[in-house]
Scaffold this motif. Structure first.
Motif, short mmCIF file in Angstrom:
data_model
loop_
_atom_site.label_atom_id
_atom_site.label_comp_id
_atom_site.label_asym_id
_atom_site.label_seq_id
_atom_site.Cartn_x
_atom_site.Cartn_y
_atom_site.Cartn_z
N GLU A 62 36.28 39.86 41.37
CA GLU A 62 35.34 39.66 40.26
C GLU A 62 35.47 40.76 39.20
O GLU A 62 35.25 40.52 38.02
N GLU A 63 35.85 41.96 39.63
CA GLU A 63 36.05 43.06 38.69
C GLU A 63 37.19 42.75 37.72
O GLU A 63 37.11 43.05 36.53
N ASP B 239 36.36 37.72 32.21
CA ASP B 239 35.51 36.78 31.50
C ASP B 239 34.59 36.00 32.44
O ASP B 239 33.83 35.14 32.00
N GLY B 240 34.65 36.32 33.73
CA GLY B 240 33.73 35.71 34.69
C GLY B 240 33.86 34.22 34.86
O GLY B 240 32.89 33.55 35.24
N ASN B 241 35.06 33.67 34.65
CA ASN B 241 35.24 32.22 34.77
C ASN B 241 35.72 31.79 36.15
O ASN B 241 36.07 30.63 36.37
N GLY B 242 35.76 32.73 37.10
CA GLY B 242 36.15 32.38 38.45
C GLY B 242 37.64 32.40 38.70
O GLY B 242 38.10 31.94 39.75
N ALA B 243 38.40 32.92 37.75
CA ALA B 243 39.85 32.98 37.90
C ALA B 243 40.41 34.12 37.05
O ALA B 243 39.77 34.58 36.11
N ILE B 244 41.60 34.56 37.41
CA ILE B 244 42.27 35.64 36.69
C ILE B 244 43.45 35.05 35.93
O ILE B 244 44.31 34.38 36.52
N ASP B 245 43.48 35.28 34.61
CA ASP B 245 44.57 34.75 33.81
C ASP B 245 45.70 35.78 33.73
O ASP B 245 45.55 36.91 34.21
N PRO B 246 46.85 35.42 33.15
CA PRO B 246 48.01 36.33 33.13
C PRO B 246 47.71 37.69 32.50
O PRO B 246 48.15 38.72 33.02
N ARG C 160 45.64 49.14 35.29
CA ARG C 160 44.51 50.00 35.66
C ARG C 160 44.67 50.57 37.06
O ARG C 160 44.25 51.70 37.33
N LEU C 161 45.27 49.79 37.95
CA LEU C 161 45.44 50.25 39.32
C LEU C 161 46.76 50.98 39.53
O LEU C 161 47.10 51.36 40.65
N ASN D 297 48.32 25.85 41.78
CA ASN D 297 47.81 24.68 41.06
C ASN D 297 48.45 24.54 39.68
O ASN D 297 48.21 23.56 38.96
N GLU D 298 49.24 25.55 39.30
CA GLU D 298 49.93 25.57 38.01
C GLU D 298 48.97 25.35 36.85
O GLU D 298 49.27 24.61 35.90
N ASP D 299 47.80 26.01 36.95
CA ASP D 299 46.81 25.88 35.87
C ASP D 299 46.65 27.18 35.10
O ASP D 299 45.66 27.39 34.40
N MET D 300 47.65 28.07 35.23
CA MET D 300 47.67 29.36 34.53
C MET D 300 46.45 30.21 34.87
O MET D 300 45.92 30.93 34.02
N SER D 301 46.01 30.14 36.12
CA SER D 301 44.90 30.97 36.56
C SER D 301 45.03 31.23 38.05
O SER D 301 45.53 30.39 38.80
N ILE D 302 44.58 32.40 38.46
CA ILE D 302 44.64 32.79 39.87
C ILE D 302 43.23 32.75 40.46
O ILE D 302 42.35 33.51 40.04
N LYS D 303 43.03 31.81 41.39
CA LYS D 303 41.74 31.72 42.08
C LYS D 303 41.68 32.78 43.20
O LYS D 303 42.65 33.47 43.45
N PHE D 304 40.54 32.86 43.87
CA PHE D 304 40.35 33.92 44.85
C PHE D 304 41.37 33.86 45.99
O PHE D 304 41.95 34.87 46.38
#
Length: 224
Positions: free
Chosen positions: A62-63, A67-74, A83-84, A103-110
């Motif tokens: 979540e950190e 944008d808090g949309n439930g996924a991490i974009d590129p 940062r790490l 899912n090839e939706d350009m986002s990384i879910k948990f």
């Protein structure tokens, strides 16, 4: 031990990307050290602890989900690595993103994020890298996942075949008629592309499904 590869299995065992080649090389280095796992049952007994460990990682996810949309974009992932202080090139980060974005939706879910972190752990160039990546608390869990794959990959070629899965299950359920069906069910859950060979990434997605980590989003939805 692992059996002779037929033509289809041989083709399936040929790395398709530069990242996959690196993963196989890293896995085989670990396989040279052997695995402390004695049976598949001993692995199953660790599921609750592994599940708890993954769920504690939710705040880290979540950190970086800025944008808090439930996924991490590129771009969020690149800022996360920066940062790490994870020393991966942009090309390597992009390759990891593409490999884990199933899912090839350009986002990384948990669940994809967990797999990505484990791959980072496996591929890290600096032995102390886990300290700077913020995944120190997951070190033991990731070690368990790697050791489990090593236990399954009897011929140490970087892939798990059907015969190897059957052999691993039989070591646990010797004499039980259901052992073959159990092995095939587990293998089918891992072999997503149905090519008869399971690579480390496929194994990771199946493993976190086995411990129930994919249910987190569903649980959140039900609470709402």
């Amino acid at each position: 031990m692992g059996g002779v590869l037929d033509k289809d299995e041989f083709e399936a065992s040929v790395p398709k990307t530069k990242l996959e080649s690196k993963i196989i090389e890293a896995v085989q280095k670990r396989e040279a050290q052997g695995s402390p796992m004695l049976s598949f049952n001993s692995i199953i007994l660790r599921f609750p602890k592994i599940d708890e460990s993954f769920r504690k990682c939710r705040s880290t996810f979540e950190e970086f989900d800025e944008d808090g949309n439930g996924a991490i974009d590129p771009q969020e992932l690149k800022r996360c690595f920066h940062r790490l202080e994870i020393n991966f090139t942009d090309e390597e980060i992009n390759d990891l993103f593409e490999a884990c974005d199933i899912n090839e939706d350009m986002s990384i879910k948990f669940n994809e994020f967990i797999v990505l972190l484990c791959l980072v752990f496996l591929l890290k160039k600096d032995p102390t890298a886990e300290q700077s990546t913020g995944i120190a608390n997951l070190k033991d869990t990731f070690e368990t996942l790697v050791n489990t794959f090593v236990f399954l990959d009897k011929n140490k070629d970087g892939y798990v075949s059907k015969d190897e899965m059957v052999e691993a299950i039989n070591e646990t359920t010797s004499g039980e008629r259901s052992s073959g069906r159990i092995a095939m069910k587990r293998f089918e859950e891992m072999d997503w592309d149905r090519n008869g060979m399971v690579n480390f990434k496929e194994f990771l997605f199946a493993f976190i499904h086995w411990v129930g980590i994919e249910d987190i989003d569903d649980d959140d939805d039900e609470e709402e």
